[in-house]
Scaffold this motif. Structure first.
Motif, PDB file in Angstrom:
ATOM      1  N   ARG A   1       0.740  -1.080   0.003  1.00  0.00           N
ATOM      2  CA  ARG A   1      -0.082   0.174   0.155  1.00  0.00           C
ATOM      3  C   ARG A   1       0.737   1.164  -0.082  1.00  0.00           C
ATOM      4  NH1 ARG A   1      -3.746  -1.310   5.085  1.00  0.00           N
ATOM      5  NH2 ARG A   1      -1.659  -1.833   5.834  1.00  0.00           N
ATOM      6  N   LEU A   2       1.977   1.360   0.747  1.00  0.00           N
ATOM      7  CA  LEU A   2       2.854   2.434   0.654  1.00  0.00           C
ATOM      8  C   LEU A   2       3.557   2.521  -0.518  1.00  0.00           C
ATOM      9  CD1 LEU A   2       4.423   2.026   4.363  1.00  0.00           C
ATOM     10  CD2 LEU A   2       2.635   3.543   3.745  1.00  0.00           C
ATOM     11  N   LEU A   3       3.780   1.372  -1.212  1.00  0.00           N
ATOM     12  CA  LEU A   3       4.514   1.651  -2.570  1.00  0.00           C
ATOM     13  C   LEU A   3       3.364   1.950  -3.477  1.00  0.00           C
ATOM     14  CD1 LEU A   3       6.548  -1.718  -2.668  1.00  0.00           C
ATOM     15  CD2 LEU A   3       7.350   0.677  -2.804  1.00  0.00           C
ATOM     16  N   PHE A   4       2.166   1.813  -3.484  1.00  0.00           N
ATOM     17  CA  PHE A   4       1.208   2.002  -4.367  1.00  0.00           C
ATOM     18  C   PHE A   4       0.801   3.570  -4.118  1.00  0.00           C
ATOM     19  CE2 PHE A   4      -3.388   3.183  -5.195  1.00  0.00           C
ATOM     20  CZ  PHE A   4      -3.506   2.577  -6.389  1.00  0.00           C
ATOM     21  N   ALA A   5       0.689   4.042  -2.971  1.00  0.00           N
ATOM     22  CA  ALA A   5       0.887   5.520  -2.571  1.00  0.00           C
ATOM     23  C   ALA A   5       1.982   6.400  -3.280  1.00  0.00           C
ATOM     24  CB  ALA A   5       0.614   5.783  -1.169  1.00  0.00           C
ATOM     25  N   ARG A   6       2.858   5.869  -3.189  1.00  0.00           N
ATOM     26  CA  ARG A   6       4.282   6.354  -4.017  1.00  0.00           C
ATOM     27  C   ARG A   6       3.992   6.316  -5.418  1.00  0.00           C
ATOM     28  NH1 ARG A   6      10.196   3.934  -2.559  1.00  0.00           N
ATOM     29  NH2 ARG A   6       9.270   4.452  -0.794  1.00  0.00           N
ATOM     30  N   GLY A   7       3.719   5.636  -5.965  1.00  0.00           N
ATOM     31  CA  GLY A   7       3.243   5.361  -7.321  1.00  0.00           C
ATOM     32  C   GLY A   7       2.132   6.490  -7.689  1.00  0.00           C
TER      33      GLY A   7
ATOM     34  N   VAL B   1       2.626   9.880 -10.370  1.00  0.00           N
ATOM     35  CA  VAL B   1       1.546   9.937 -11.435  1.00  0.00           C
ATOM     36  C   VAL B   1       1.163  11.319 -11.264  1.00  0.00           C
ATOM     37  CG1 VAL B   1      -0.583   9.524 -12.319  1.00  0.00           C
ATOM     38  CG2 VAL B   1       1.044   7.739 -11.768  1.00  0.00           C
ATOM     39  N   LEU B   2       0.785  11.809 -10.205  1.00  0.00           N
ATOM     40  CA  LEU B   2      -0.028  13.178 -10.219  1.00  0.00           C
ATOM     41  C   LEU B   2       0.974  14.156  -9.807  1.00  0.00           C
ATOM     42  CD1 LEU B   2      -3.017  11.983  -7.774  1.00  0.00           C
ATOM     43  CD2 LEU B   2      -2.957  12.210 -10.097  1.00  0.00           C
ATOM     44  N   GLY B   3       2.129  13.899  -9.487  1.00  0.00           N
ATOM     45  CA  GLY B   3       3.314  15.000  -9.011  1.00  0.00           C
ATOM     46  C   GLY B   3       2.909  15.585  -7.670  1.00  0.00           C
ATOM     47  N   LEU B   4       2.396  14.793  -6.574  1.00  0.00           N
ATOM     48  CA  LEU B   4       1.956  15.227  -5.288  1.00  0.00           C
ATOM     49  C   LEU B   4       3.190  15.301  -4.539  1.00  0.00           C
ATOM     50  CD1 LEU B   4      -1.483  13.614  -4.970  1.00  0.00           C
ATOM     51  CD2 LEU B   4      -1.107  16.145  -5.940  1.00  0.00           C
ATOM     52  N   GLY B   5       4.082  16.215  -4.387  1.00  0.00           N
ATOM     53  CA  GLY B   5       4.868  16.566  -3.428  1.00  0.00           C
ATOM     54  C   GLY B   5       6.340  15.943  -3.963  1.00  0.00           C
ATOM     55  N   VAL B   6       6.185  15.427  -5.278  1.00  0.00           N
ATOM     56  CA  VAL B   6       7.511  14.759  -6.076  1.00  0.00           C
ATOM     57  C   VAL B   6       7.469  15.190  -7.286  1.00  0.00           C
ATOM     58  CG1 VAL B   6       7.822  12.922  -4.311  1.00  0.00           C
ATOM     59  CG2 VAL B   6       6.274  12.620  -6.177  1.00  0.00           C
ATOM     60  N   PRO B   7       8.480  15.193  -8.162  1.00  0.00           N
ATOM     61  CA  PRO B   7       8.441  15.359  -9.548  1.00  0.00           C
ATOM     62  C   PRO B   7       7.835  14.500 -10.198  1.00  0.00           C
ATOM     63  CG  PRO B   7      10.655  15.710  -8.710  1.00  0.00           C
ATOM     64  CD  PRO B   7      10.121  14.880  -7.626  1.00  0.00           C
TER      65      PRO B   7
END
Length: 640
Positions: free
Chosen positions: A207-213, A217-223
């Protein structure tokens, strides 16, 4: 003596108050500090032998030099070697007893900046003369001069500490930026080589890995990065997360950040479906329903939709209802379709609401109820569903289920048109056409055509067929060639209305061209195959006249068959033409009584021709048993 002490105290107080009144100068280059250091070192080398107690002076310079040695590597790394040293500084450095020290400092610190208020205020008064040194470096042996020199050395030491602090902050900032760049490069390298991410090796929660994905995809807090998202989804899928498997399928199907790969997409959807992912089951059903890169299989699609619907997917419920309503992959069951639409609508799914409204509007699976239809259309329209907005506009335009309101109709058409809904754009254009706003209507028709509306092309053809004028004169000239072209464009898009009108024009042109009749029959047959009763009637009339038939010979039996199909469906014009067949014996044995019954039925259904025929029959006194037949008229060329 006491007066001198008072004067000295006043001078010290003025010196202490002076910095507060002065404005802070601009940041000072350390090259200026170098100059001060060289002057002080040179002065120390001249006066050191003449001072009895110069230990404190040497202590200050030792502190500076020791800190310089400790940070020498950092200073060199973050400084740029000057292209040349000024001649005065070069001379001072070479003549200084601490020549090596001063050269190192000058080499390393030439381009660093500091912002020290104390240093900026003390630079200008510092010089060999202010230190009691004349041009020949001779000492003026005064006690306060030696004290002043010690104070200056202390100030320079503080300025030096400010330089070191600035250097430390610079290194920390640049190290942080470098670390971020290194992290990004490691991620890119991991993606390019297929090597696992270091973090992935320590995180086993799918689940944590899915949230990272999702964040990637959305660019939320990360490039925003589809590559990193795909990698995170892959790691999550390896942990058994069906949501990640479904997203991998979506990315492979749509080519999101990589080449489109339907084989991989179906593989991931299938793996997620095995874990009862309703989204994946819905996606698999959609693929097999449309036959996208696979053989079309409505039965398998129905199975997947059913499983997804049972798992609570409102999207699948709506699609399942559609298949049941139209008998795709399963026997037609309109009542069961309505039940699935109702469940999806109750879940707040706008597409389900719109479909349920359509059933009430058409009376499919339920008793027709325009009021109920409007209620569901309105709920879906308020959720932003453009199909429902268009349908609600139709209801307001026709006054079905609500009071007729053309303003609200245009409002809802406009809302759907803004969402690039082709039919709504065409409907809005048609309302402007009725208002004789020709040019705006034509513009909307062209826009609707670009969005895929075949009816829009048909409306464009109508404008060119009839032309349009305002009080100032013609706006669009009549152009039958352009009209035929647009009717043909609409016919290619399976517009039944355009196919019928095109066939009519091609067979009634003042100067018919070669093959026009064959082209007319070809397009008209397409309309007949769709079950259009109007097309069947027109085709029957053409067969009676031998238009488009082999050798131009009439096909009366074929015409009679087409009229019969239309009559069974309750089509008034087909009934009228079928009555003509029985009256004249065209393609069937003559039956005058049967003809009279059919004329009456056609008149009851609104056929003006049938009503005229009955009135004509009643106005003529007929002898008993008379077989006189009334003249038969063909409506070929007037069927629109």
């Amino acid at each position: 003596m006491r007066r001198q002490q008072q004067q000295q105290q006043q001078q010290q107080q003025q010196q202490q108050q002076q910095p507060q009144s002065q404005t802070v100068r601009t940041p000072v280059k350390v090259s200026d500090v170098n100059r001060v250091l060289l002057e002080i070192c040179e002065s120390l080398s001249r006066i050191g032998a003449k001072l009895r107690d110069n230990g404190k002076l040497k202590d200050h310079m030792s502190e500076i030099y020791e800190s310089f040695l400790n940070r020498k590597d950092d200073i060199k790394a973050y400084s740029k070697k000057p292209s040349s040293m000024s001649s005065s500084l070069q001379t001072l450095a070479e003549n200084s007893p601490d020549h090596q020290r001063m050269s190192d400092i000058q080499w390393s610190l030439y381009n660093l900046y500091i912002s020290s208020t104390t240093l900026s205020q003390l630079l200008s008064p510092i010089s060999p003369a202010s230190l009691g040194i004349d041009s020949k470096f001779t000492l003026v042996p005064m006690y306060f001069k030696r004290t002043r020199l010690m104070e200056v050395c202390a100030d320079v030491e503080r300025a030096w500490n400010a330089v070191i602090m600035h250097l430390t902050l610079t290194i920390a900032h640049e190290s942080s930026g470098t670390a971020q760049n290194v992290t990004k490069n490691l991620h890119k390298l991991a993606v390019a080589t297929g090597a696992p991410d270091w973090d992935d090796l320590t995180v086993d929660d799918g689940r944590l890995l899915f949230a990272r994905g999702e964040k990637c995809v959305l660019g939320l807090g990360v490039p925003k990065s589809y590559d990193l998202a795909f990698k995170a989804y892959t790691a999550s899928a390896q942990c058994g997360n069906p949501a990640a498997m479904n997203m991998l399928g979506v990315m492979c199907e749509t080519g999101m950040g990589r080449e489109m790969d339907m084989v991989a997409a179906i593989k991931w959807f299938s793996q997620a479906a095995q874990k009862n992912s309703s989204e994946a089951l819905n996606n698999l059903a959609r693929i097999y329903e449309s036959g996208k890169s696979v053989q079309r299989d409505p039965t398998l699609a129905y199975t997947f939709y059913l499983r997804a619907a049972e798992l609570g997917s409102p999207d699948a419920m709506t699609s399942l209802g559609y298949m049941l309503e139209h008998g795709l992959g399963k026997d037609r069951d309109e009542e069961l379709a309505v039940q699935w639409y109702t469940v999806a609508a109750a879940a707040g799914f706008s597409r389900g609401m719109n479909s349920l409204g359509g059933c009430y509007y058409r009376g499919v699976g339920v008793e027709r109820d325009y009021g109920e239809a409007v209620m569901w259309y309105k709920k879906a329209a308020e959720l932003g569903n453009p199909h429902a907005q268009n349908n609600l506009g139709i209801c307001f335009e026709e006054g079905k289920g609500v009071m007729k309101d053309l303003v609200l109709a245009k409002t809802w058409y406009k809302a759907a048109s803004d969402a690039k809904h082709a039919n709504a754009t065409n409907n809005l254009g048609y309302m402007l056409l009725l208002e004789k706003n020709w040019m705006e209507a034509l513009k909307l028709f062209h826009l609707a055509w670009s969005l895929g509306s075949a009816d829009a092309a048909c409306n464009i053809a109508t404008i060119y067929e009839t032309g349009c004028n305002d009080e100032h004169g013609p706006l669009v000239d009549e152009n039958i060639e352009l009209a035929l072209r647009w009717y043909r464009e609409a016919s290619e898009k399976d517009s039944t209305k355009a196919q019928i009108r095109l066939a009519t024009l091609l067979t009634t042109l003042p100067s018919p061209r070669i093959h026009d009749a064959e082209i007319a029959i070809t397009y008209l047959q397409k309309a007949v195959d769709t079950g259009s009763l109007e097309a069947m009637t027109l085709m029957g009339q053409m067969l009676q006249l031998g238009i488009g038939t082999p050798g131009g010979e009439p096909d009366l039996p074929g015409a009679f068959e087409l009229f019969s199909k239309g009559a069974l469906a309750g089509h008034a014009e087909s009934l009228f033409n079928l009555a003509n067949c029985f009256e004249t014996g065209a393609g069937v044995e003559r039956d005058y009584d049967r003809a009279c019954v059919l004329f009456e039925e056609a008149a009851r259904l609104g056929s003006a021709e049938a009503l005229e025929r009955i009135e004509l029959r009643n106005s003529i006194a007929l002898d008993a048993g008379s077989e006189m037949s009334l003249p038969r008229r063909s409506r070929l060329g007037t069927s629109t």
